[in-house]
Design an enzyme around this catalytic site. Structure first.
Site, PDB file in Angstrom:
ATOM      1  N   SER A 116      23.007   7.406  13.655  1.00 41.40           N
ATOM      2  CA  SER A 116      23.909   7.528  14.818  1.00 41.40           C
ATOM      3  C   SER A 116      23.537   6.594  15.959  1.00 41.40           C
ATOM      4  CB  SER A 116      23.955   8.976  15.338  1.00 41.40           C
ATOM      5  OG  SER A 116      24.374   9.857  14.316  1.00 41.40           O
ATOM      6  N   ALA A 124      28.280   0.308  13.261  1.00 42.04           N
ATOM      7  CA  ALA A 124      29.283  -0.203  14.198  1.00 42.04           C
ATOM      8  C   ALA A 124      28.948  -1.633  14.617  1.00 42.04           C
ATOM      9  CB  ALA A 124      29.363   0.702  15.424  1.00 42.04           C
ATOM     10  N   GLU A 148      28.025   4.111   1.747  1.00 40.89           N
ATOM     11  CA  GLU A 148      28.089   5.439   2.360  1.00 40.89           C
ATOM     12  C   GLU A 148      29.530   5.824   2.704  1.00 40.89           C
ATOM     13  OE1 GLU A 148      25.257   7.867   5.396  1.00 40.89           O
ATOM     14  OE2 GLU A 148      25.901   5.878   6.058  1.00 40.89           O
ATOM     15  N   ARG A 205      37.506   2.146  11.513  1.00 43.55           N
ATOM     16  CA  ARG A 205      36.567   1.726  12.551  1.00 43.55           C
ATOM     17  C   ARG A 205      36.897   0.322  13.052  1.00 43.55           C
ATOM     18  NH1 ARG A 205      30.373   3.438  12.389  1.00 43.55           N
ATOM     19  NH2 ARG A 205      30.583   5.691  12.219  1.00 43.55           N
ATOM     20  N   GLN A 258      17.496   2.062   7.492  1.00 42.59           N
ATOM     21  CA  GLN A 258      17.122   3.220   8.299  1.00 42.59           C
ATOM     22  C   GLN A 258      15.727   3.028   8.875  1.00 42.59           C
ATOM     23  OE1 GLN A 258      18.961   5.592   9.223  1.00 42.59           O
ATOM     24  NE2 GLN A 258      20.164   6.540   7.596  1.00 42.59           N
ATOM     25  N   GLU A 310      10.308   3.118   4.592  1.00 41.43           N
ATOM     26  CA  GLU A 310       9.788   2.496   3.376  1.00 41.43           C
ATOM     27  C   GLU A 310       9.580   1.005   3.629  1.00 41.43           C
ATOM     28  OE1 GLU A 310      12.329   5.816   1.058  1.00 41.43           O
ATOM     29  OE2 GLU A 310      13.144   4.085   2.052  1.00 41.43           O
ATOM     30  N   GLY A 359       6.919  -1.879   4.540  1.00 40.16           N
ATOM     31  CA  GLY A 359       6.197  -2.823   3.719  1.00 40.16           C
ATOM     32  C   GLY A 359       6.936  -4.108   3.444  1.00 40.16           C
ATOM     33  N   LYS A 388      11.750  -9.764  14.829  1.00 42.75           N
ATOM     34  CA  LYS A 388      11.151 -10.745  13.915  1.00 42.75           C
ATOM     35  C   LYS A 388      12.154 -11.857  13.707  1.00 42.75           C
ATOM     36  CE  LYS A 388       9.420 -11.710   9.293  1.00 42.75           C
ATOM     37  NZ  LYS A 388       9.162 -11.257   7.913  1.00 42.75           N
ATOM     38  N   ARG A 395      11.786 -15.489  11.692  1.00 35.49           N
ATOM     39  CA  ARG A 395      10.916 -16.433  10.998  1.00 35.49           C
ATOM     40  C   ARG A 395      11.124 -17.873  11.468  1.00 35.49           C
ATOM     41  NH1 ARG A 395       8.707 -14.989   6.084  1.00 35.49           N
ATOM     42  NH2 ARG A 395      10.484 -13.635   5.604  1.00 35.49           N
TER      43      ARG A 395
END
Length: 461
Positions: free
Chosen positions: A225, A230, A253, A262, A373, A396, A398, A437, A439
């Site tokens: 949210s 968006a 999703e 939207r 996420q 997750e 890494g 970030k 590069r």
């Protein structure tokens, strides 16, 4: 020992022997490679990234190369005596026919001058055997009525992708080739009115990124949210609807209809709730009618496949690029899966998907923008700066952080119950787009205004 025995296992094609077809092989070249490795101490460094023990067709050659790998891994010299000794340690010396076979290998070559060329021949034969295996297994499973075609296609594409990833298809190019390419890109950017080298979207964002660059993997991340979908939709809208650049959006999703509502809401500035209920004011219908042609003519492709695998995405993305698509969005990364391989945990699978997306962006030479996420670490921190997302918050994380060329966070303090900054200024409707970030360039932060009713991000000028 166990590792050596595992590598020495004969990895021949599983296709039944046929009098009409001989499996691709070059055993004489294999022997030349092994002989060269034992007469030149620097030869292994040249071909170690090209060959594996299973690359060899002849079982004896697999065992010899496995012994050479063991010596190299332990930083020991590679010659006739050390290889013979290592084969004895591995328990495979008698399997190859004794020390005489090792001597025979070195007697077949005078120098290692052509070892890289010979190694590529061996690797190509191995890749062809793998290719035959994949196609044979797929054709056999095609007769099985219990297997769904989607699963069969995914498994086949996973196998073919593995063949592609393990064979060194690309050859080195000289500096002149890349210099010419770089000059062409510079001249192309100079000829553009905006001076950008990539695909334009929000001007304030372009000022930092110089546009979305080909072969880049871009991650747009935020808590649920927060507005990341968006924001991505607003970018896709600018690119496809306003700038008429072919764009693809994979929604794992929401349905295509939900996404289009939207887009209508943001482009026509119509309350999203009214679009859902159908209760629109006359002026809102007029704005929709006014923009309808622009929406219908937009070169925007929407794929609403649920349970999308990396292998399926690779195939679809390649097809879309052939149709002219210049940029692809994925909403969102953690809903993708990797077929054809088992993982001990979800983080390993997401890492493999992240690496795969980066590879696909490079292979197709387009930007891929994937939403991601953030974990709950954000919620456990206090204050305006505490709620600010960090790279370590990537769910997750890494490999996601490592593989991404750009990581962008969408941060709305209001979403976390922070309604004023430390100077008492209102943060209602405020949004921060944080490039954490980059590069190829600088980092930065962009202040924007977010209107939830229209799911619309706007630059503050």
């Amino acid at each position: 020992m166990e590792e050596s025995n595992r590598r020495n296992k004969n990895n021949h094609s599983q296709v039944p022997a046929s009098s009409n077809h001989i499996k691709p092989q070059a055993t004489d070249v294999e022997k030349a490679v092994l002989g060269a490795l034992m007469i030149d101490k620097d030869a292994y460094a040249i071909i170690c990234d090209i060959l594996h023990s299973e690359s060899f067709y002849e079982p004896r050659n697999q065992m010899v190369y496995a012994a050479i790998q063991d010596l190299a891994d332990n930083k020991k010299s590679i010659d006739i005596l050390t290889v013979t000794e290592q084969l004895a340690k591995n328990g495979t010396l008698s399997d190859i026919g004794g020390p005489g076979y090792v001597t025979e290998l070195t007697s077949r070559v005078a120098s290692s001058a052509n070892i890289e060329y010979h190694a590529l021949i061996v690797a190509q034969k191995w890749a062809k055997r793998q290719f035959i295996d994949v196609c044979y297994k797929s054709s056999e499973k095609g007769y099985d009525e219990t297997i769904e075609i989607e699963d069969l296609l995914d498994e086949t594409e996973a196998g073919l992708a593995q063949v592609r990833d393990t064979f060194p298809l690309k050859e080195e190019k000289t500096a002149q080739v890349f210099a010419k390419q770089a000059i062409d890109e510079i001249e192309e950017a100079a000829a553009r009115p905006d001076g950008l080298s990539g695909i334009a979207s929000f001007p304030s964002l372009d000022a930092i990124t110089n546009g979305w660059q080909n072969s880049d993997l871009v991650i747009i991340a935020g808590r649920p949210s927060e507005g990341k979908t968006a924001f991505a939709l607003n970018i896709a809208t600018i690119i496809s609807i306003y700038n008429k650049i072919p764009t693809a959006l994979f929604s794992l999703e929401m349905s295509g209809s939900q996404l289009m509502k939207r887009i209508i809401s943001s482009t026509c500035q119509v309350d999203n709730k009214g679009l859902v209920s159908g209760q629109l004011l006359p002026g809102e219908w007029e704005r929709i009618d006014k923009n309808l042609t622009c929406l219908l003519d937009a070169p925007l492709y929407i794929d609403e496949s649920k349970g999308l695998t990396l292998q399926h995405f690779r195939s679809k993305a390649r097809s879309l690029v052939k149709k002219g698509v210049k940029i692809i969005f994925i909403d969102y990364l953690q809903l993708m899966h990797y077929n054809g391989k088992r993982f001990s945990n979800r983080q390993e699978e997401v890492s493999e998907i992240s690496r795969g997306l980066k590879a696909i962006a490079g292979d197709l030479n387009i930007p891929i923008i994937a939403l991601s996420q953030l974990n709950r670490g954000v919620e456990n921190r206090e204050g305006l700066d505490g709620k600010r997302p960090r790279l370590s918050d990537l769910r997750e994380s890494g490999a996601i952080e490592q593989d991404a060329d750009i990581v962008i966070f969408v941060y709305r303090p209001e979403r976390h119950g922070i309604l004023q900054d430390d100077r008492g200024r209102s943060l209602i409707g405020a949004a921060k787009i944080i490039i954490d970030k980059h590069r190829k360039g600088s980092l930065g932060e962009i202040e924007m205004k977010f209107t939830p009713n229209y799911t619309l991000f706007e630059e503050i000028r």
